[in-house]
Write a protein that holds these residues in place. Structure first.
Motif, PDB file in Angstrom:
ATOM      1  N   TYR A  25       0.730  -1.155   0.161  1.00  0.00           N
ATOM      2  CA  TYR A  25      -0.037  -0.105   0.057  1.00  0.00           C
ATOM      3  C   TYR A  25       0.887   1.611   0.081  1.00  0.00           C
ATOM      4  CZ  TYR A  25      -3.765  -3.396   0.828  1.00  0.00           C
ATOM      5  OH  TYR A  25      -4.581  -4.300   0.907  1.00  0.00           O
ATOM      6  N   THR A  30      -3.923   6.951   0.944  1.00  0.00           N
ATOM      7  CA  THR A  30      -4.819   6.635   2.187  1.00  0.00           C
ATOM      8  C   THR A  30      -3.861   5.654   2.948  1.00  0.00           C
ATOM      9  OG1 THR A  30      -6.051   4.909   1.119  1.00  0.00           O
ATOM     10  CG2 THR A  30      -6.867   6.976   1.245  1.00  0.00           C
ATOM     11  N   ASN A  31      -2.825   5.391   2.600  1.00  0.00           N
ATOM     12  CA  ASN A  31      -1.947   4.312   3.842  1.00  0.00           C
ATOM     13  C   ASN A  31      -1.834   4.915   4.905  1.00  0.00           C
ATOM     14  OD1 ASN A  31       0.555   5.479   3.758  1.00  0.00           O
ATOM     15  ND2 ASN A  31       1.082   4.632   1.800  1.00  0.00           N
ATOM     16  N   SER A  32      -1.369   4.096   6.073  1.00  0.00           N
ATOM     17  CA  SER A  32      -1.125   4.519   7.219  1.00  0.00           C
ATOM     18  C   SER A  32       0.108   3.684   7.815  1.00  0.00           C
ATOM     19  CB  SER A  32      -2.525   4.076   8.212  1.00  0.00           C
ATOM     20  OG  SER A  32      -2.594   2.799   8.190  1.00  0.00           O
TER      21      SER A  32
END
Length: 120
Positions: A25, A30-32
């Motif tokens: 990702y 929007t990755n964390s």
């Protein structure tokens, strides 16, 4: 996050999971990844080991790799992989055909040589 917070999961497995998440990702806005690394540190992985996620992104991240590792970029990535296999297959088929032609010529030459030996 459930597996990272589980106490039954070893720290090394949590780290592997975080690395796979980061590699998959990385390109998504929007990755964390930072949140995953914080969760690692909160759940028993040392900060030095948690930094391995960033090291792996620098070593094998999307900017370094040639192809999409998980084939999740677009619909056409699967077709591109199939075409690569076809290209290798066609190359192999061509080489086999060339080898068979050379083998036939060698057999003909052997017959010719044996024929000439029998004449002389």
């Amino acid at each position: 996050m459930t597996l990272i917070s589980a106490s039954a999961v070893p720290a090394s497995s949590k780290l592997r999971l975080a690395i796979l998440y980061a590699l998959r990702y990385q390109k998504l806005p929007t990755n964390s990844i930072a949140g995953v690394i914080d969760a690692l540190i909160r759940n028993g992985v040392t900060a030095d080991r948690a930094r391995l996620v960033y090291i792996m992104l620098n070593f094998a991240g999307a900017d370094i790799r040639q192809d999409d590792l998980f084939m999740n970029e677009n619909f056409f990535s699967r077709g591109k992989t199939a075409l690569k296999g076809l290209k290798v297959s066609l190359y192999f088929t061509r080489e086999v055909m060339l080898m068979m032609r050379e083998l036939r010529m060698c057999i003909r030459n052997i017959h010719l040589i044996s024929l000439l030996r029998s004449i002389f």
